[in-house]
Design a protein around this motif. Structure first.
Motif, PDB file in Angstrom:
ATOM      1  N   HIS A 190       5.805   6.543  -7.926  1.00  0.00           N
ATOM      2  CA  HIS A 190       6.619   6.352  -9.131  1.00  0.00           C
ATOM      3  C   HIS A 190       7.729   5.328  -8.932  1.00  0.00           C
ATOM      4  CE1 HIS A 190       8.101   7.228 -13.088  1.00  0.00           C
ATOM      5  NE2 HIS A 190       9.306   7.458 -12.631  1.00  0.00           N
ATOM      6  N   LYS A 234       7.094   7.328  -2.114  1.00  0.00           N
ATOM      7  CA  LYS A 234       6.417   6.092  -2.498  1.00  0.00           C
ATOM      8  C   LYS A 234       5.807   6.152  -3.884  1.00  0.00           C
ATOM      9  CE  LYS A 234       5.341   4.775   2.219  1.00  0.00           C
ATOM     10  NZ  LYS A 234       4.198   4.435   3.103  1.00  0.00           N
ATOM     11  N   PRO A 248       0.836  -1.206   0.000  1.00  0.00           N
ATOM     12  CA  PRO A 248       0.000   0.000   0.000  1.00  0.00           C
ATOM     13  C   PRO A 248       0.868   1.253   0.000  1.00  0.00           C
ATOM     14  CG  PRO A 248      -0.698  -1.546   1.714  1.00  0.00           C
ATOM     15  CD  PRO A 248       0.598  -2.052   1.184  1.00  0.00           C
ATOM     16  N   LEU A 249       0.286   2.367  -0.445  1.00  0.00           N
ATOM     17  CA  LEU A 249       1.015   3.636  -0.399  1.00  0.00           C
ATOM     18  C   LEU A 249       1.188   4.119   1.035  1.00  0.00           C
ATOM     19  CD1 LEU A 249      -0.597   5.559  -3.399  1.00  0.00           C
ATOM     20  CD2 LEU A 249       1.832   5.073  -3.111  1.00  0.00           C
ATOM     21  N   GLY A 250       0.190   3.851   1.890  1.00  0.00           N
ATOM     22  CA  GLY A 250       0.260   4.301   3.280  1.00  0.00           C
ATOM     23  C   GLY A 250      -0.966   5.109   3.639  1.00  0.00           C
ATOM     24  N   ASP A 256       1.220  10.280   2.515  1.00  0.00           N
ATOM     25  CA  ASP A 256       2.155   9.802   1.496  1.00  0.00           C
ATOM     26  C   ASP A 256       1.848  10.362   0.125  1.00  0.00           C
ATOM     27  OD1 ASP A 256       3.965   7.826   2.890  1.00  0.00           O
ATOM     28  OD2 ASP A 256       2.014   7.135   3.550  1.00  0.00           O
ATOM     29  N   VAL A 257       0.599  10.702  -0.104  1.00  0.00           N
ATOM     30  CA  VAL A 257       0.203  11.240  -1.405  1.00  0.00           C
ATOM     31  C   VAL A 257      -1.127  11.963  -1.245  1.00  0.00           C
ATOM     32  CG1 VAL A 257      -0.882   9.030  -1.996  1.00  0.00           C
ATOM     33  CG2 VAL A 257      -0.347  10.602  -3.828  1.00  0.00           C
ATOM     34  N   LYS A 279       8.062  -2.206  -2.180  1.00  0.00           N
ATOM     35  CA  LYS A 279       9.225  -2.200  -1.296  1.00  0.00           C
ATOM     36  C   LYS A 279      10.111  -3.367  -1.696  1.00  0.00           C
ATOM     37  CE  LYS A 279       8.328  -3.564   3.221  1.00  0.00           C
ATOM     38  NZ  LYS A 279       7.404  -3.776   4.395  1.00  0.00           N
ATOM     39  N   TYR A 280      11.379  -3.267  -1.358  1.00  0.00           N
ATOM     40  CA  TYR A 280      12.297  -4.370  -1.609  1.00  0.00           C
ATOM     41  C   TYR A 280      12.482  -5.152  -0.319  1.00  0.00           C
ATOM     42  CZ  TYR A 280      13.531  -2.313  -6.123  1.00  0.00           C
ATOM     43  OH  TYR A 280      13.498  -1.834  -7.413  1.00  0.00           O
ATOM     44  N   ARG A 281      12.238  -6.468  -0.396  1.00  0.00           N
ATOM     45  CA  ARG A 281      12.566  -7.359   0.725  1.00  0.00           C
ATOM     46  C   ARG A 281      13.847  -8.086   0.351  1.00  0.00           C
ATOM     47  NH1 ARG A 281       6.478  -9.492   1.717  1.00  0.00           N
ATOM     48  NH2 ARG A 281       7.001 -10.871  -0.015  1.00  0.00           N
ATOM     49  N   SER A 334       2.446   1.135  -3.854  1.00  0.00           N
ATOM     50  CA  SER A 334       3.856   1.423  -4.058  1.00  0.00           C
ATOM     51  C   SER A 334       4.558   0.065  -4.060  1.00  0.00           C
ATOM     52  CB  SER A 334       4.371   2.308  -2.923  1.00  0.00           C
ATOM     53  OG  SER A 334       5.741   2.605  -3.103  1.00  0.00           O
ATOM     54  N   ILE A 338      -0.871  13.143  -7.112  1.00  0.00           N
ATOM     55  CA  ILE A 338      -1.217  12.555  -8.409  1.00  0.00           C
ATOM     56  C   ILE A 338      -2.216  13.495  -9.048  1.00  0.00           C
ATOM     57  CG2 ILE A 338      -2.149  10.595  -9.668  1.00  0.00           C
ATOM     58  CD1 ILE A 338      -1.325   8.786  -7.433  1.00  0.00           C
ATOM     59  N   LEU A 392       4.635  10.886 -13.782  1.00  0.00           N
ATOM     60  CA  LEU A 392       5.202  10.076 -12.717  1.00  0.00           C
ATOM     61  C   LEU A 392       4.154   9.134 -12.159  1.00  0.00           C
ATOM     62  CD1 LEU A 392       7.431  12.405 -10.491  1.00  0.00           C
ATOM     63  CD2 LEU A 392       8.082  10.913 -12.368  1.00  0.00           C
ATOM     64  N   HIS A 393       4.611   7.956 -11.735  1.00  0.00           N
ATOM     65  CA  HIS A 393       3.809   6.988 -10.982  1.00  0.00           C
ATOM     66  C   HIS A 393       2.736   6.319 -11.826  1.00  0.00           C
ATOM     67  CE1 HIS A 393       2.366   4.931  -7.465  1.00  0.00           C
ATOM     68  NE2 HIS A 393       1.149   5.362  -7.687  1.00  0.00           N
ATOM     69  N   VAL A 425      13.890  -3.522   3.123  1.00  0.00           N
ATOM     70  CA  VAL A 425      13.890  -4.169   4.432  1.00  0.00           C
ATOM     71  C   VAL A 425      14.709  -5.450   4.324  1.00  0.00           C
ATOM     72  CG1 VAL A 425      11.787  -3.180   5.404  1.00  0.00           C
ATOM     73  CG2 VAL A 425      11.602  -5.101   3.830  1.00  0.00           C
ATOM     74  N   ALA A 450       9.434   0.648   4.673  1.00  0.00           N
ATOM     75  CA  ALA A 450      10.674   1.257   4.171  1.00  0.00           C
ATOM     76  C   ALA A 450      10.918   0.781   2.751  1.00  0.00           C
ATOM     77  CB  ALA A 450      11.850   0.884   5.059  1.00  0.00           C
ATOM     78  N   ALA A 451      11.737   1.523   2.027  1.00  0.00           N
ATOM     79  CA  ALA A 451      12.037   1.167   0.644  1.00  0.00           C
ATOM     80  C   ALA A 451      12.726  -0.193   0.573  1.00  0.00           C
ATOM     81  CB  ALA A 451      12.915   2.236  -0.003  1.00  0.00           C
TER      82      ALA A 451
END
Lengths: 415, 415
Positions: free
Chosen positions: B390, B388, A113-115, A197-198, A404-406, A402, A220, A389-390, B362, B359-360
């Motif tokens: 784009h 978050k 989620p974006l938040g 967040d947006v 995230k990287y795990r 959005s 946006i 963008l986005h 984790v 977080a971007a």
């Protein structure tokens, strides 16, 4: 702490919980919200009556009062729309990409989620429910700031929906309605970096411009459309007429309708008079360049300003060009990068137009009126993004996510 | 018209041409740019000397002068980096999605350049070349506004690169360098809606904050990192030490280094003293809560402000917690949503941390120092997005693209 800041902070805490919920938990809540709206129709209509009475006393126009008005049928349709959102696939929690690195790190890019999403909109109670549903479905918390004319309705909607959420796995605080009807509450939202967040504006040009000009929170941008239809020399005359008429008159008030018709001079010679006749029959006022006036004397002379105007009305600019490049240059100068169409039987020209015209949606032989989340098959629409963008063009549920990287390691350190 | 507006408008025209070029045309130009930098090393060093002399006269610090300085070796390395960008895959022109509608409309979502990208950065000549290369590779035009201390160097770089572009398929106007060194030129760029599609700030906190606070053009925010490493009760002690030391001291000046170490009380009892010794040996100043001070009396008492500070230096906050929730709550309060790590042998806790921490990037059992486009295998890095919308986290070339919908019809109109 102000109402806006307090509610955004509560939404932020709720957002952390929202991000961990299952699709089923979210869908159950959405269906419960729909049922609650049906069950509470009488109290919603009662609250809505207050808004309508205040609006009438303030001399609000009938068309705005109509947008504001709720009755049993409209509430039922809003509730049904909520059920459709529950039916849509959940775009969060998807592994979008997996990267295996030589050092054995495994990197997963996951949709999240974006938040906390802020929505700033006008006095339309259906947007309150619709925006809330789309945000919650995607695991976000939402802070809604609707037009003051709908305040009583929005407060009652919030009471009903938050009470419903409290009986589900979702936190009631994930849905916040700002009651401060002053301009100051919007201004404050626009600067709430770190808490929102947006921000997504939904409404007319001045509302969107205010948000874009003053927000420090990422925005946006949705909305403005000065859309063109270009009829090429080789266009099929019947198809060109149907597409142009549809783009202009099927619903002139919306952003994907046509504001300017560009016609190649070869087509103009044999086809413009008849197309103009059909537009005039439909009560469309025509404004054209000198060449147009020579063929359609009923048209007024168009100004530079006309070519840059989003009429959202039964008014159409016409311009005659001698080659494709002139058409695309005009679009680059006056377009808003929303939806642009070429009608042609010449495939080379079609490819060039689709590649060279910079817009969210570029059409070959179809009406610009299709730029719409439902027409694109998304099953929902947050709005039509006119930024790059986005998200660009019609936004479905994935636009509210959005990533995230795990990263999974076993002790890796950087050398 | 001002220099900024004129150059942005010229870039806009060039952007239309850039969007139609082939990958090969772009790569050929990038390689020619690299050769030209090598060939013009002497004149670049000469221009750079002017900046260095002015800087010395103005009392610029040696470390800033070092960042500004160009010599043969640095120019060779900048040119080599350009050749690596030429080698990367082109992210534009890809069909990302195809939708076939029941009315026979075929909708293709295609990756396209963003258009005109504004870059605002400090006095680092390598950024001038690097940002230009990444933007041109992705079919964009670019307007570069570097720090005034590098103006002579940047002007010469622009001359060399634009002269080179003029001999290729790429328009020289796609690369613009702003020479107005006043603050006003930055302020003007930030408000150039309609001429710039996006602004990317590259530099320190105050530069980024200025852009985020004042831009009405969409921004990709990069930078700030208050990153945490949480050592769970079950962590492997050796691994925890190695990861924490690496995250703090391998390169403290960068955004993905650790600012706060969070330690579970069970680990603290047996492991914190030795870890603290190793950090102290590395000249890391420790600031901790009272429980930390009981174990590590060398530490100073940390303030709330300390926990929110990105030191980028040999300073580390320490906090002892009694459960995972306390760690994630601390991160939610003080983190900047950049990079966060859990060291644990408990898979359930790892999954919870990776899901719940917003977080971007984790990490489970790896140093936060890996948050980097090259370490992720992207082959390039525009920056690390901390927003978050784009793009989030390390940004490779695809972050410099948008998309458009191409819709193919045979006369469809909307009913």
């Amino acid at each position: 702490m102000s109402e806006v800041r307090t509610k955004a902070a509560l939404a932020g805490v709720a957002a952390r919980q929202m991000a961990t919920l299952s699709t089923e938990e979210k869908n159950t809540a959405l269906l419960a919200m729909a049922d609650a709206l049906n069950a509470e129709a009488a109290s919603l209509i009662e609250a809505n009556r207050e808004d309508l009475e205040r609006g009438r006393a303030n001399g609000t126009s009938e068309s705005l009062l109509d947008r504001l008005m709720l009755d049993e049928a409209r509430i039922a349709s809003i509730a049904d729309a909520l059920r459709l959102v529950a039916d849509l696939p959940d775009p969060t929690g998807k592994v979008l990409e997996t990267i295996q690195r030589p050092n054995a790190l495994r990197i997963e890019k996951v949709s999240v989620p974006l938040g906390v999403i802020g929505i700033v909109y006008e006095a339309r109670p259906n947007v309150t429910v619709d925006a809330a549903a789309l945000c919650l479905k995607t695991g976000n918390a939402v802070v809604l700031r609707g037009g003051s004319a709908a305040l009583s309705t929005n407060k009652r909607i919030a009471e009903v929906l938050r009470a419903t959420l409290a009986q589900t796995a979702l936190p009631a605080e994930a849905l916040q309605v700002i009651e401060d009807a002053s301009r100051a509450s919007v201004d404050e939202m626009l600067k709430l970096n770190g808490l929102l967040d947006v921000i997504i504006p939904r409404g007319g040009r001045s509302l969107i411009d205010n948000v874009v000009q003053n927000a420090t929170v990422p925005v946006i941008e949705t909305g403005a459309g000065v859309c063109h239809t270009y009829i090429d020399a080789s266009a099929d005359a019947t198809m060109a007429e149907e597409i142009a008429i549809n783009a202009k008159v099927q619903r002139p008030s919306v952003c994907n309708s046509m504001e300017t018709l560009i016609v190649h001079e070869d087509f103009a010679k044999h086809g413009l008079r008849q197309l103009a006749n059909r537009l005039l029959e439909q009560k469309v006022e025509l404004r054209g360049d000198k060449q147009t006036l020579a063929i359609v004397p009923e048209a007024k002379l168009a100004t530079e300003e006309d070519y840059g105007t989003e009429y959202n009305d039964y008014i159409l600019n016409v311009k005659i060009v001698s080659e494709l490049d002139e058409a695309t240059a005009h679009i680059a100068q006056f377009g808003t990068k929303h939806s642009e169409c070429i009608v042609t039987e010449n495939d080379e020209n079609a490819v060039r137009f689709l590649n060279e015209v910079d817009a969210a949606a570029v059409y070959h032989n179809a009406s610009t009126r299709f730029t719409d989340g439902f027409e694109f098959g998304f099953g929902a629409e947050i709005g039509i993004s006119t930024q790059k963008l986005h998200a660009r063009g019609p936004m479905g549920l994935p636009a509210l996510t959005s990533s995230k990287y795990r990263i999974y390691g076993n002790g890796q350190v950087r050398k």
